[in-house]
Design an enzyme around this catalytic site. Sequence first.
Site: not given
Ligand code: AGP
Length: 608
Positions: A2, A27, A73, A99-100, A483, A487, A490, A506, A603
């Site tokens: 957050c 965030r 969040w 936050n937390g 990866e 991408k 998400e 398989h 984020k």
């Molecule tokens: C990446 O596109 C993602 N949003 C996510 O997987 C991210 O890489 C992951 O949450 C780790 O974040 P960090 O690198 O800040 O630790």
Amino acid sequence: MCGIVGYVGTRDAIPVLVEGLHRLEYRGYDSAGVAVVRRGKVVVTKAAGRVQELRDRLTKPTPSTIGIAHTRWATHGEPSDRNAHPHLDAEGRIAVVHNGIIENAKQLRARLGAAGVELVSETDTEAIAHLIAAELAAGAGSLEDAVRAALRQVEGTYGLVVLDRTRPDELVVARNGSPIVLGIGEGEMFVASDVAALVHHTQRVVFLDDGELATVRAGEYRTSTLEARRTSKEPTTVDMVADDYELGGHPDFMRKEMAEQPEAVERALRGRLDERFATAHLGGLGLDAMALRAVRRVKFLGCGSAYYAGQLGANLVEELARIPADAEPASEFRYRNPVVDPDTLYVAISQSGETLDTLAAVQELRRKGGRVIGAVNVVGSAVARECGSGVFLHAGPEVSVASTKAMTNMTVSFAMLALLLGRVRDLSAASGQRIVAGLRALPARIEEVLGDDAAIREVAKRHAGAKHMFFLGRVRGWPVAREGAQKLKEISYVHAEAYQSAELKHGPLALIDADMPSVVVVPDDELLSKNLGTIEQIKARGGPVIAVTNADLPEGLADDVIRVSRGEPELDPIVLTVALQLLAYHLAVELGRDVDKPRNLAKSVTVE
Ligand code: AGP
């Protein structure tokens, strides 16, 4: 996950706070709220949804020179006006943004309930407001004392800011596991969970440490520990500037950050490559040649894209240094009572440096005496501090939820680490030279991929109707495929599954039909013929194929070809990954998605 903003000074607080929230919205973005003190009352405005919804509700001017604000969040309770922060005590005296996660929230809520307190939200945060109010009612000498006493009853992580309507000239802030930074202005002070909200106003900041509190007034701040010991914190000057958090003509941050990659890679390489000895210098590791030679194994730990970057790193270490290496999600590692090997070099990877799972893995390693270094983008972040040594990524601030330039810089940093580990072993000077030259060529090669944007967009358009997609790769191409799928998932919400190419036969081959496009990563390496075979298998079952390659493919083999340049085979995965970023981006845009703020995500993931 957050965002927090606080202000005390001479200006009208609400515009400052809402502007700060906009900058932190990346965030967390399911609800937002603001509280100010006006004529001896705490005035709260909240809205479920984006910060814009909150702004739309703030139609009546409420002049005030102090306030706190939050973008959320959800962890405890659905996103709603009721659960949005700030939260108040029963009298409406105390307002808290947090936050937390408060781990003993259930017990605290039950205790408060039994004492006759009516809790109006489902959040863990609300309990803190009631606890602080109770401490004040019981005679705490100052707001800071009341906050301190309340926090002694709390278990969990927090970055929080507290406002008291009877003290409209001070805020009390505290940190434990969730960042809090103070921004020092001229006769005004700012508080935030991230410098992104501050650099518009000031670059002079103070980062609180875990277990620290501060009382913040317009012209001063005073820091202390939870045990009421005074601490002395000198301000530091951050080098981020407001432009780092502006779109600067780009339609969104993901696009901006993809475009920044050549420059970001240049920065990561600057001063670290050594042509003369065909090696890399990574001074931050704090490991001399003897210590590097003593490393018997390398293990990369990270989450999401950082984990996939670690997989690419593990491949590079095995190839260049010929020592065993692997990658594991930090989220798994922390929970499986891992066997920690004193001869292994552990690398904790995190763009934000705040990911709780990664931080916990580092703490587990340190507890067991493991040697762990960080690969972190945010200087001063929790993972960076906990590791104490490592490689900074120098990608610059990354705002888009989808990691692009930071992920690229992770892999570039691991290539340098692999080179260094290789050169203290048996990697020849000639091979080292080849890798150094290959690394130097990366910015231009990435620029070329970015220049192919229009062609990649056309490929994306042709496949924008797909509901599911496969991403396939083997060995060097396997983390690239993972990866790529990540991408796409998400930011576009298209179901994408990554598979090792040879595993297709398989089981998953049964899913191939005309509606299941496969993105096949085909590096120009010794496995080329195997990868061509995979494409044949898919085509024979009527599956459309998008090849992402730097090899010359037989004419007409794939339906679509995204071509990148040839370079050093060990480094080609880095360039191929950039092509997949663009593919995911254009598919998401084609589907009308909000690429910077994908649904349900945030984020930095500071929760379990
Ligand atoms: C990446 O596109 C993602 N949003 C996510 O997987 C991210 O890489 C992951 O949450 C780790 O974040 P960090 O690198 O800040 O630790």
